[in-house]
Write a protein that holds these residues in place. Structure first.
Motif, PDB file in Angstrom:
ATOM      1  N   LEU A 276      26.806 -24.960 -36.144  1.00  0.00           N
ATOM      2  CA  LEU A 276      28.259 -24.914 -36.275  1.00  0.00           C
ATOM      3  C   LEU A 276      28.643 -24.448 -37.675  1.00  0.00           C
ATOM      4  O   LEU A 276      29.561 -23.640 -37.848  1.00  0.00           O
ATOM      5  CB  LEU A 276      28.874 -26.280 -35.962  1.00  0.00           C
ATOM      6  N   SER A 277      27.911 -24.908 -38.680  1.00  0.00           N
ATOM      7  CA  SER A 277      28.175 -24.512 -40.059  1.00  0.00           C
ATOM      8  C   SER A 277      28.008 -23.003 -40.247  1.00  0.00           C
ATOM      9  O   SER A 277      28.861 -22.338 -40.838  1.00  0.00           O
ATOM     10  CB  SER A 277      27.232 -25.266 -40.998  1.00  0.00           C
ATOM     11  N   ASP A 278      26.910 -22.448 -39.733  1.00  0.00           N
ATOM     12  CA  ASP A 278      26.685 -21.005 -39.847  1.00  0.00           C
ATOM     13  C   ASP A 278      27.722 -20.210 -39.068  1.00  0.00           C
ATOM     14  O   ASP A 278      28.169 -19.150 -39.508  1.00  0.00           O
ATOM     15  CB  ASP A 278      25.284 -20.635 -39.369  1.00  0.00           C
ATOM     16  N   TYR A 279      28.114 -20.719 -37.910  1.00  0.00           N
ATOM     17  CA  TYR A 279      29.133 -20.044 -37.104  1.00  0.00           C
ATOM     18  C   TYR A 279      30.462 -19.992 -37.853  1.00  0.00           C
ATOM     19  O   TYR A 279      31.090 -18.936 -37.943  1.00  0.00           O
ATOM     20  CB  TYR A 279      29.288 -20.765 -35.769  1.00  0.00           C
ATOM     21  N   LEU A 280      30.883 -21.119 -38.415  1.00  0.00           N
ATOM     22  CA  LEU A 280      32.144 -21.142 -39.162  1.00  0.00           C
ATOM     23  C   LEU A 280      32.072 -20.235 -40.386  1.00  0.00           C
ATOM     24  O   LEU A 280      33.026 -19.519 -40.695  1.00  0.00           O
ATOM     25  CB  LEU A 280      32.504 -22.569 -39.563  1.00  0.00           C
ATOM     26  N   GLY A 281      30.934 -20.249 -41.076  1.00  0.00           N
ATOM     27  CA  GLY A 281      30.774 -19.349 -42.220  1.00  0.00           C
ATOM     28  C   GLY A 281      30.864 -17.893 -41.805  1.00  0.00           C
ATOM     29  O   GLY A 281      31.480 -17.074 -42.486  1.00  0.00           O
ATOM     30  N   SER A 282      30.276 -17.568 -40.647  1.00  0.00           N
ATOM     31  CA  SER A 282      30.346 -16.193 -40.153  1.00  0.00           C
ATOM     32  C   SER A 282      31.765 -15.789 -39.782  1.00  0.00           C
ATOM     33  O   SER A 282      32.174 -14.649 -40.009  1.00  0.00           O
ATOM     34  CB  SER A 282      29.434 -16.026 -38.933  1.00  0.00           C
ATOM     35  N   LEU A 283      32.531 -16.728 -39.225  1.00  0.00           N
ATOM     36  CA  LEU A 283      33.931 -16.432 -38.914  1.00  0.00           C
ATOM     37  C   LEU A 283      34.730 -16.171 -40.188  1.00  0.00           C
ATOM     38  O   LEU A 283      35.567 -15.264 -40.232  1.00  0.00           O
ATOM     39  CB  LEU A 283      34.561 -17.583 -38.128  1.00  0.00           C
ATOM     40  N   ILE A 284      34.470 -16.948 -41.223  1.00  0.00           N
ATOM     41  CA  ILE A 284      35.146 -16.739 -42.508  1.00  0.00           C
ATOM     42  C   ILE A 284      34.771 -15.377 -43.066  1.00  0.00           C
ATOM     43  O   ILE A 284      35.637 -14.624 -43.523  1.00  0.00           O
ATOM     44  CB  ILE A 284      34.798 -17.868 -43.499  1.00  0.00           C
ATOM     45  N   ASP A 285      33.480 -15.031 -43.009  1.00  0.00           N
ATOM     46  CA  ASP A 285      33.052 -13.711 -43.479  1.00  0.00           C
ATOM     47  C   ASP A 285      33.751 -12.600 -42.701  1.00  0.00           C
ATOM     48  O   ASP A 285      34.246 -11.634 -43.281  1.00  0.00           O
ATOM     49  CB  ASP A 285      31.540 -13.549 -43.337  1.00  0.00           C
ATOM     50  N   ALA A 286      33.793 -12.730 -41.381  1.00  0.00           N
ATOM     51  CA  ALA A 286      34.422 -11.704 -40.547  1.00  0.00           C
ATOM     52  C   ALA A 286      35.906 -11.571 -40.866  1.00  0.00           C
ATOM     53  O   ALA A 286      36.431 -10.467 -40.966  1.00  0.00           O
ATOM     54  CB  ALA A 286      34.222 -12.032 -39.071  1.00  0.00           C
ATOM     55  N   ASP A 287      36.581 -12.698 -41.060  1.00  0.00           N
ATOM     56  CA  ASP A 287      38.014 -12.676 -41.311  1.00  0.00           C
ATOM     57  C   ASP A 287      38.351 -12.115 -42.691  1.00  0.00           C
ATOM     58  O   ASP A 287      39.402 -11.524 -42.876  1.00  0.00           O
ATOM     59  CB  ASP A 287      38.589 -14.089 -41.170  1.00  0.00           C
ATOM     60  N   THR A 288      37.439 -12.271 -43.635  1.00  0.00           N
ATOM     61  CA  THR A 288      37.709 -11.803 -44.994  1.00  0.00           C
ATOM     62  C   THR A 288      37.024 -10.481 -45.311  1.00  0.00           C
ATOM     63  O   THR A 288      37.034 -10.026 -46.447  1.00  0.00           O
ATOM     64  CB  THR A 288      37.299 -12.869 -46.038  1.00  0.00           C
ATOM     65  N   GLY A 289      36.410  -9.860 -44.311  1.00  0.00           N
ATOM     66  CA  GLY A 289      35.845  -8.532 -44.489  1.00  0.00           C
ATOM     67  C   GLY A 289      34.470  -8.492 -45.113  1.00  0.00           C
ATOM     68  O   GLY A 289      34.019  -7.436 -45.541  1.00  0.00           O
ATOM     69  N   VAL A 290      33.781  -9.609 -45.173  1.00  0.00           N
ATOM     70  CA  VAL A 290      32.427  -9.630 -45.725  1.00  0.00           C
ATOM     71  C   VAL A 290      31.457  -9.287 -44.609  1.00  0.00           C
ATOM     72  O   VAL A 290      31.500  -9.872 -43.530  1.00  0.00           O
ATOM     73  CB  VAL A 290      32.089 -11.026 -46.312  1.00  0.00           C
ATOM     74  N   ARG A 291      30.593  -8.355 -44.875  1.00  0.00           N
ATOM     75  CA  ARG A 291      29.619  -7.944 -43.869  1.00  0.00           C
ATOM     76  C   ARG A 291      28.430  -8.884 -43.924  1.00  0.00           C
ATOM     77  O   ARG A 291      27.738  -8.975 -44.924  1.00  0.00           O
ATOM     78  CB  ARG A 291      29.180  -6.510 -44.127  1.00  0.00           C
ATOM     79  N   ALA A 292      28.199  -9.588 -42.839  1.00  0.00           N
ATOM     80  CA  ALA A 292      27.083 -10.527 -42.757  1.00  0.00           C
ATOM     81  C   ALA A 292      26.019  -9.961 -41.830  1.00  0.00           C
ATOM     82  O   ALA A 292      26.320  -9.577 -40.709  1.00  0.00           O
ATOM     83  CB  ALA A 292      27.571 -11.876 -42.239  1.00  0.00           C
ATOM     84  N   GLY A 293      24.812  -9.897 -42.281  1.00  0.00           N
ATOM     85  CA  GLY A 293      23.739  -9.376 -41.449  1.00  0.00           C
ATOM     86  C   GLY A 293      23.817  -7.870 -41.324  1.00  0.00           C
ATOM     87  O   GLY A 293      24.451  -7.195 -42.116  1.00  0.00           O
ATOM     88  N   LYS A 294      23.192  -7.344 -40.296  1.00  0.00           N
ATOM     89  CA  LYS A 294      23.133  -5.895 -40.116  1.00  0.00           C
ATOM     90  C   LYS A 294      24.271  -5.360 -39.271  1.00  0.00           C
ATOM     91  O   LYS A 294      24.557  -4.183 -39.306  1.00  0.00           O
ATOM     92  CB  LYS A 294      21.800  -5.511 -39.496  1.00  0.00           C
ATOM     93  N   ARG A 295      24.906  -6.224 -38.482  1.00  0.00           N
ATOM     94  CA  ARG A 295      25.997  -5.761 -37.624  1.00  0.00           C
ATOM     95  C   ARG A 295      27.332  -6.073 -38.280  1.00  0.00           C
ATOM     96  O   ARG A 295      27.492  -7.101 -38.913  1.00  0.00           O
ATOM     97  CB  ARG A 295      25.946  -6.469 -36.269  1.00  0.00           C
ATOM     98  N   PRO A 296      28.317  -5.193 -38.145  1.00  0.00           N
ATOM     99  CA  PRO A 296      29.655  -5.514 -38.657  1.00  0.00           C
ATOM    100  C   PRO A 296      30.198  -6.737 -37.935  1.00  0.00           C
ATOM    101  O   PRO A 296      29.853  -6.983 -36.772  1.00  0.00           O
ATOM    102  CB  PRO A 296      30.487  -4.282 -38.313  1.00  0.00           C
ATOM    103  N   PRO A 297      31.035  -7.525 -38.590  1.00  0.00           N
ATOM    104  CA  PRO A 297      31.574  -8.739 -37.962  1.00  0.00           C
ATOM    105  C   PRO A 297      32.254  -8.461 -36.637  1.00  0.00           C
ATOM    106  O   PRO A 297      32.168  -9.258 -35.712  1.00  0.00           O
ATOM    107  CB  PRO A 297      32.574  -9.261 -38.987  1.00  0.00           C
ATOM    108  N   GLN A 298      32.901  -7.294 -36.496  1.00  0.00           N
ATOM    109  CA  GLN A 298      33.588  -6.985 -35.250  1.00  0.00           C
ATOM    110  C   GLN A 298      32.608  -6.945 -34.089  1.00  0.00           C
ATOM    111  O   GLN A 298      32.908  -7.400 -32.995  1.00  0.00           O
ATOM    112  CB  GLN A 298      34.320  -5.632 -35.355  1.00  0.00           C
ATOM    113  N   GLU A 299      31.417  -6.401 -34.325  1.00  0.00           N
ATOM    114  CA  GLU A 299      30.419  -6.347 -33.259  1.00  0.00           C
ATOM    115  C   GLU A 299      29.783  -7.712 -33.035  1.00  0.00           C
ATOM    116  O   GLU A 299      29.539  -8.096 -31.895  1.00  0.00           O
ATOM    117  CB  GLU A 299      29.314  -5.336 -33.627  1.00  0.00           C
ATOM    118  N   ALA A 300      29.533  -8.449 -34.106  1.00  0.00           N
ATOM    119  CA  ALA A 300      28.890  -9.755 -33.976  1.00  0.00           C
ATOM    120  C   ALA A 300      29.745 -10.731 -33.203  1.00  0.00           C
ATOM    121  O   ALA A 300      29.233 -11.589 -32.495  1.00  0.00           O
ATOM    122  CB  ALA A 300      28.568 -10.315 -35.368  1.00  0.00           C
ATOM    123  N   PHE A 301      31.059 -10.610 -33.314  1.00  0.00           N
ATOM    124  CA  PHE A 301      31.959 -11.572 -32.669  1.00  0.00           C
ATOM    125  C   PHE A 301      32.898 -10.935 -31.661  1.00  0.00           C
ATOM    126  O   PHE A 301      33.875 -11.533 -31.261  1.00  0.00           O
ATOM    127  CB  PHE A 301      32.766 -12.326 -33.725  1.00  0.00           C
TER     128      PHE A 301
END
Length: 81
Positions: free
Chosen positions: A52-77
């Motif tokens: 849950l912690s990693d999921y919430l962190g990933s949502l924050i990254d996606a919402d603030t434009g930080v690219r997490a991992g190899k896929r853009p946040p739009q594709e990851a979520f």
């Protein structure tokens, strides 16, 4: 007597952010959501193989434009670009 709002350097007065206490490379985040939101978040995290912690962190990254991992946040979520 001085209230906590009157202290010099209070984050609400000067809009600075104090360095949070780290637990490893993470900080605690506290918030409130509805039971339904919590259940949906836990389910979505599990479907992605995340805590849950990693999921919430990933949502924050996606919402603030930080690219997490190899896929853009739009594709990851599945967020429309």
């Amino acid at each position: 007597m001085t209230s906590t709002n009157d202290r010099a350097g209070d984050a609400r007065d000067d809009f600075t952010v104090r360095q949070p206490k780290l637990d490893g490379n993470r900080v605690a985040l506290r918030g409130r959501v509805t039971p339904d939101q919590h259940q949906r978040a836990r389910r979505a995290a599990a479907q992605r193989g995340l805590s849950l912690s990693d999921y919430l962190g990933s949502l924050i990254d996606a919402d603030t434009g930080v690219r997490a991992g190899k896929r853009p946040p739009q594709e990851a979520f599945d967020i429309p670009a």
